[in-house]
Motif scaffolding. Structure first.
Motif, PDB file in Angstrom:
ATOM      1  N   LYS A  74     -10.007  15.577  -5.807  1.00 31.43           N
ATOM      2  CA  LYS A  74     -10.254  14.148  -5.643  1.00 31.43           C
ATOM      3  C   LYS A  74      -8.900  13.445  -5.523  1.00 31.43           C
ATOM      4  CE  LYS A  74     -12.258  10.109  -7.950  1.00 31.43           C
ATOM      5  NZ  LYS A  74     -12.928   9.604  -9.183  1.00 31.43           N
ATOM      6  N   LEU A  75      -8.658  12.826  -4.371  1.00 28.13           N
ATOM      7  CA  LEU A  75      -7.355  12.224  -4.071  1.00 28.13           C
ATOM      8  C   LEU A  75      -7.346  10.732  -4.350  1.00 28.13           C
ATOM      9  CD1 LEU A  75      -4.524  12.260  -2.639  1.00 28.13           C
ATOM     10  CD2 LEU A  75      -5.772  11.862  -0.497  1.00 28.13           C
ATOM     11  N   GLU A  76      -6.293  10.272  -4.996  1.00 29.25           N
ATOM     12  CA  GLU A  76      -5.994   8.844  -5.065  1.00 29.25           C
ATOM     13  C   GLU A  76      -4.530   8.657  -4.709  1.00 29.25           C
ATOM     14  OE1 GLU A  76      -5.989   4.914  -7.994  1.00 29.25           O
ATOM     15  OE2 GLU A  76      -6.720   6.824  -8.772  1.00 29.25           O
ATOM     16  N   VAL A  77      -4.255   7.851  -3.699  1.00 30.61           N
ATOM     17  CA  VAL A  77      -2.877   7.519  -3.344  1.00 30.61           C
ATOM     18  C   VAL A  77      -2.511   6.239  -4.078  1.00 30.61           C
ATOM     19  CG1 VAL A  77      -1.254   7.020  -1.488  1.00 30.61           C
ATOM     20  CG2 VAL A  77      -3.174   8.589  -1.074  1.00 30.61           C
ATOM     21  N   VAL A  78      -1.475   6.305  -4.911  1.00 32.76           N
ATOM     22  CA  VAL A  78      -1.106   5.190  -5.782  1.00 32.76           C
ATOM     23  C   VAL A  78       0.144   4.503  -5.236  1.00 32.76           C
ATOM     24  CG1 VAL A  78      -0.551   4.498  -8.146  1.00 32.76           C
ATOM     25  CG2 VAL A  78      -2.029   6.481  -7.752  1.00 32.76           C
ATOM     26  N   PRO A  79       0.103   3.182  -5.029  1.00 23.60           N
ATOM     27  CA  PRO A  79       1.299   2.466  -4.561  1.00 23.60           C
ATOM     28  C   PRO A  79       2.454   2.616  -5.549  1.00 23.60           C
ATOM     29  CG  PRO A  79      -0.654   1.068  -4.435  1.00 23.60           C
ATOM     30  CD  PRO A  79      -1.049   2.285  -5.225  1.00 23.60           C
ATOM     31  N   TRP A  80       3.667   2.581  -5.031  1.00 26.18           N
ATOM     32  CA  TRP A  80       4.845   2.701  -5.900  1.00 26.18           C
ATOM     33  C   TRP A  80       4.912   1.570  -6.930  1.00 26.18           C
ATOM     34  CZ3 TRP A  80       7.567   6.775  -6.817  1.00 26.18           C
ATOM     35  CH2 TRP A  80       7.631   7.804  -5.867  1.00 26.18           C
ATOM     36  N   GLU A 200      14.212  -4.149   0.670  1.00 23.80           N
ATOM     37  CA  GLU A 200      12.937  -4.207  -0.054  1.00 23.80           C
ATOM     38  C   GLU A 200      13.187  -4.835  -1.421  1.00 23.80           C
ATOM     39  OE1 GLU A 200       8.942  -2.487   0.985  1.00 23.80           O
ATOM     40  OE2 GLU A 200      10.791  -2.875   2.062  1.00 23.80           O
ATOM     41  N   ALA A 201      13.628  -6.117  -1.412  1.00 19.19           N
ATOM     42  CA  ALA A 201      14.165  -6.742  -2.616  1.00 19.19           C
ATOM     43  C   ALA A 201      13.120  -7.173  -3.629  1.00 19.19           C
ATOM     44  CB  ALA A 201      15.029  -7.950  -2.231  1.00 19.19           C
ATOM     45  N   GLY A 202      11.838  -7.064  -3.292  1.00 22.24           N
ATOM     46  CA  GLY A 202      10.795  -7.362  -4.256  1.00 22.24           C
ATOM     47  C   GLY A 202      10.337  -6.142  -5.022  1.00 22.24           C
ATOM     48  N   VAL A 205      11.883  -0.693  -8.231  1.00 22.66           N
ATOM     49  CA  VAL A 205      12.373   0.687  -8.066  1.00 22.66           C
ATOM     50  C   VAL A 205      13.398   0.758  -6.940  1.00 22.66           C
ATOM     51  CG1 VAL A 205      11.729   3.033  -7.427  1.00 22.66           C
ATOM     52  CG2 VAL A 205      10.302   1.750  -9.026  1.00 22.66           C
ATOM     53  N   GLU A 206      13.084   0.139  -5.796  1.00 23.28           N
ATOM     54  CA  GLU A 206      14.021   0.181  -4.674  1.00 23.28           C
ATOM     55  C   GLU A 206      15.314  -0.538  -5.019  1.00 23.28           C
ATOM     56  OE1 GLU A 206      15.038   1.742  -1.115  1.00 23.28           O
ATOM     57  OE2 GLU A 206      13.132   2.032  -2.152  1.00 23.28           O
ATOM     58  N   ASN A 207      15.223  -1.657  -5.730  1.00 21.95           N
ATOM     59  CA  ASN A 207      16.418  -2.382  -6.161  1.00 21.95           C
ATOM     60  C   ASN A 207      17.295  -1.529  -7.064  1.00 21.95           C
ATOM     61  OD1 ASN A 207      15.908  -4.784  -4.809  1.00 21.95           O
ATOM     62  ND2 ASN A 207      14.725  -5.653  -6.490  1.00 21.95           N
TER      63      ASN A 207
END
Length: 438
Positions: A74-80, A200-202, A205-207
């Motif tokens: 069962k797959l769930e793709v979770v946003p970062w 991707e300043a919002g 994690v990327e910041n």
């Protein structure tokens, strides 16, 4: 003690946490078992241009696994934006997926919760052994001296992607190699409603990932040698300010980027709204959004001066995704089989080709798909000028607190409020105060 550490991590980000719910795969007994041998729940991270793209990439492979083993996944793709908090909630509640993707930089923090299955020699032997994996990828699987808390799945590095036509129209003949050149080129390209650089300043994690590299170029690791937070030293403040100044002072990034948090900067680049993008292994993402391979070039991320390398010349984190198993899974044997399947040579070629990443499995790297010019830049960066984030138990809190601080500074820049050395230091001081007490 391990549960207390995870609870502290959750407290730091309490306002962002989602409610813990049973996900259909995790056991509540506290130890791995095989009570549900025919099912697995898998949390995948959002690697593609959208969650729907990820489902299209992954579902055929999960169907293949089911056909081979009889085990339904069962797959769930979770946003970062949700992934770390979802994992921390699962770790403290004891209810979560059987198998999950984690950012490789989180390995030591999640290891400290005690929730993940250790990949000792016996478990590694079940998936082909430790020697199958590239050393740099194994370096971000948990604290030094301990068995890995996960195994490498995708390896990535940051590169500079640049729009060839926009460069030519601006009279720029080659990609920038230094920060001064990046800024100068960005100013030439920021005109007519278009911008020089996408950020991707919002995304906290990327910041954090990009801010860490800037600070590292000034000579800091954000932690002392004994693992204590040191966020307000002069080098950290200078590095973070320099990063935020790309919007605040240099004005080569759009103020609207302060709200970007989920691949929007990649989308802008693919649509020709920005001329440059610093991103992790972006080629597959750009292709899925309709950008032709020959429309852009790929180069190493510029450094302060000189050429990329070690110490103050680093230009990327050792980026990547690891695959972990929750220790309380209802299907320990199936979860192990799934990890073996996902890290097999065949699946490594399929998945890393789809995502434009580099296989952390040595033998899979021999495929011609991973010898393109773009991948040559990524592999060279991983080998020579990328650095791992601090492998300390509080690393996930570091990402959350400092990443949020930088997000706030970008919000100030977007609103026209001054971003000064003092305001950067104050934001980092607040972040340090939110770290667990030592």
């Amino acid at each position: 003690m391990r549960r207390t550490r995870a609870a502290a991590a959750c407290a730091v980000t309490a306002s962002l946490l989602t409610a813990a719910t049973a996900c259909g795969g995790g056991s509540t007994t506290g130890g791995g078992s095989n009570d549900s041998p025919k099912t697995l729940t898998y949390w995948a991270s959002n690697q593609g241009a959208s969650i729907e793209v990820d489902k299209k990439v992954l579902q055929p492979e999960l169907d293949k696994f089911q056909k081979q083993t009889g085990i339904k996944v069962k797959l769930e793709v979770v946003p970062w934006s949700d992934l770390l908090n979802r994992i921390l909630t699962a770790a403290t509640s004891g209810q979560g997926p059987d198998v999950l993707n984690i950012g490789n930089s989180w390995s030591a923090s999640l290891q400290a919760t005690g929730a993940l299955l250790p990949w000792d020699a016996k478990n590694l032997a079940k998936i082909g052994g430790k020697d199958r994996f590239v050393d740099s990828a194994l370096g971000s699987t948990g604290a030094r001296g301990k068995d890995p808390a996960a195994v490498p799945l995708y390896s990535m590095a940051y590169a500079l992607y640049y729009n060839k036509k926009m460069f030519a129209d601006a009279g720029i003949t080659k990609p920038p190699t230094t920060l001064d050149e990046l800024i100068a080129d960005g100013k030439k390209l920021s005109k007519d409603g278009k911008w020089g650089l996408g950020i991707e300043a919002g995304s906290p994690v990327e910041n954090l990932l990009r801010g860490f590299v800037f600070a590292k170029q000034h000579g800091t690791d954000f932690f002392t040698a004994d693992g204590k937070p040191d966020f307000t030293n002069d080098a950290a403040v200078a590095g973070i300010k320099q990063f935020v100044d790309l919007m605040a002072k240099d004005k080569i990034a759009a103020p609207g980027n302060a709200e970007y948090a989920q691949n929007q900067s990649v989308s802008d680049f693919a649509k020709g709204k920005t001329a440059m993008l610093v991103w992790q292994s972006a080629s597959a993402n750009l292709k899925s959004q309709g950008m032709a391979d020959d429309a852009y070039g790929v180069a190493p991320v510029p450094v302060q001066s000189g050429t990329p390398g070690a110490d103050k010349q680093v230009n990327s984190t050792v980026a990547g995704i690891n695959l972990a198993v929750f220790k309380n899974t209802d299907n320990l044997d199936g979860a192990t089989k799934f990890v073996k399947f996902m890290t097999s040579d065949g699946e490594q070629k399929i998945l890393n080709t789809a995502y434009g990443s580099i296989p952390p499995v040595k033998t899979a790297q021999d495929d011609p798909a991973f010898n393109t010019p773009a991948n040559a830049v990524l592999k060279d960066t991983l080998a020579k000028s990328a650095v791992a984030l601090p492998q300390v138990p509080d690393e996930s809190q570091f990402e959350t607190t400092v990443g949020a601080a930088v997000k706030g500074l970008f919000a100030d820049a977007a609103a026209g409020r001054p971003v000064t050395t003092d305001s950067v230091k104050a934001a980092l001081e607040k972040a340090q105060q939110q770290m667990p007490a030592k």
